[in-house]
Scaffold this motif. Structure first.
Motif, PDB file in Angstrom:
ATOM      1  N   HIS A   1      -5.509  -6.936  -4.409  1.00  0.00           N
ATOM      2  CA  HIS A   1      -4.683  -7.137  -3.767  1.00  0.00           C
ATOM      3  C   HIS A   1      -3.896  -5.681  -4.560  1.00  0.00           C
ATOM      4  N   TRP A   2      -4.513  -5.557  -5.747  1.00  0.00           N
ATOM      5  CA  TRP A   2      -3.487  -4.197  -6.672  1.00  0.00           C
ATOM      6  C   TRP A   2      -4.336  -3.181  -6.428  1.00  0.00           C
TER       7      TRP A   2
ATOM      8  N   THR B   1       0.742  -1.233   0.234  1.00  0.00           N
ATOM      9  CA  THR B   1      -0.225   0.006   0.226  1.00  0.00           C
ATOM     10  C   THR B   1       0.756   1.035  -0.214  1.00  0.00           C
TER      11      THR B   1
ATOM     12  N   TYR C   1       3.761  -4.291  -8.308  1.00  0.00           N
ATOM     13  CA  TYR C   1       3.657  -5.116  -8.509  1.00  0.00           C
ATOM     14  C   TYR C   1       5.671  -5.471  -8.073  1.00  0.00           C
TER      15      TYR C   1
END
Length: 262
Positions: free
Chosen positions: A117-118, A63, A148
């Motif tokens: 999650h992205w 994050t 990522y």
């Protein structure tokens, strides 16, 4: 003119966008931001985290700003629970991005946990800038994948490099994280309200740091945004009476002209 709509009923902009342009824009964001993972790796190592712990944060948390807030509070000697709370509240904005992107991307239920999650500032910005669902999915995927991968690779490089150097404070690398974070944030402050909120957050942080335990000043500074938005709303309502609302004054002027014509 009829407006095209997705299955969920959300209007889409009519013009499409070439896939190559979407990929180019997404890669530009992913590479530019992903490189700052190096600063996080250095900062994390300077806060006393091992290479494995630093990499685990980037792999599992991912994050950005929340990661910097966490290791920054730990480096200042803050309580781990307080540091984690500050990082958590800073990361809750991603939940609101998710609400908006859920309908736009329209992923199946099996894919959503992985896509969640992205969901960060950069992937949300690229996806929301696209004119249709296909482009939004492509932009989200390319931005998320490139950012990522690069963020985690540079986190590893930064943590290993800082560990090899030894005392990061002696090299001045403890300032790398905050400097990168400010450099990423500054260009985004385009509106006066955003600049006022950022300025107030800095003032609150500087006042709270000598008085409160490490990690707590971050929570105090976060109050700047709702405070500024509340004041902006009050000022707008004060300066804009009912007769000044869009459409009301025009209607009154039209009625006056019609009366004069009679």
């Amino acid at each position: 003119m009829t407006t095209a709509r997705e299955a969920g009923g959300e209007p889409l902009r009519a013009a499409g966008k070439p896939g190559s342009a979407v990929v180019r824009d997404a890669l530009g964001v992913g590479v530019a931001v992903g490189l700052s993972g190096f600063a996080f790796g250095v900062t994390s190592a300077g806060a006393g985290l091992t290479v494995l712990q630093s990499c685990a944060l980037s792999l599992l948390v991912f994050t950005g700003a929340s990661q910097f807030a966490l290791v920054g509070a730990l480096a200042a000697g803050g309580n781990p629970f307080t540091a984690a709370a500050g990082a958590f509240f800073l990361g809750t904005r991603n939940a609101f991005y998710g609400l908006r992107l859920s309908g736009l991307l329209g992923y199946r239920a099996a894919v959503r946990p992985f896509a969640a999650h992205w969901i960060i500032d950069e992937t949300s910005a690229v996806a929301l800038a696209q004119p249709d669902r296909r482009s939004a999915r492509l932009g989200f995927t390319v931005t998320g994948l490139s950012l990522y991968a690069l963020w985690n690779l540079t986190t590893l490089a930064g943590a290993m490099g800082a560990e090899a150097l030894g005392d990061t404070d002696a090299w001045g690398l403890d300032a790398a994280g905050p400097a990168v974070f400010v450099a990423l944030l500054a260009p985004m402050l385009k509106q006066p309200v955003e600049r006022v909120a950022a300025g107030l957050a800095i003032v609150l942080l500087l006042v709270a740091m000598p008085l409160l335990p490490a990690g707590v000043p971050v929570l105090v500074a976060a109050l700047a945004a709702p405070a500024v938005l509340f004041l902006e709303g009050r000022v707008t309502r004060t300066r804009t009476p009912d007769t000044g609302r869009p459409g009301v004054r025009e209607a009154q002027d039209g009625d006056a002209r019609e009366a004069d014509a009679r």
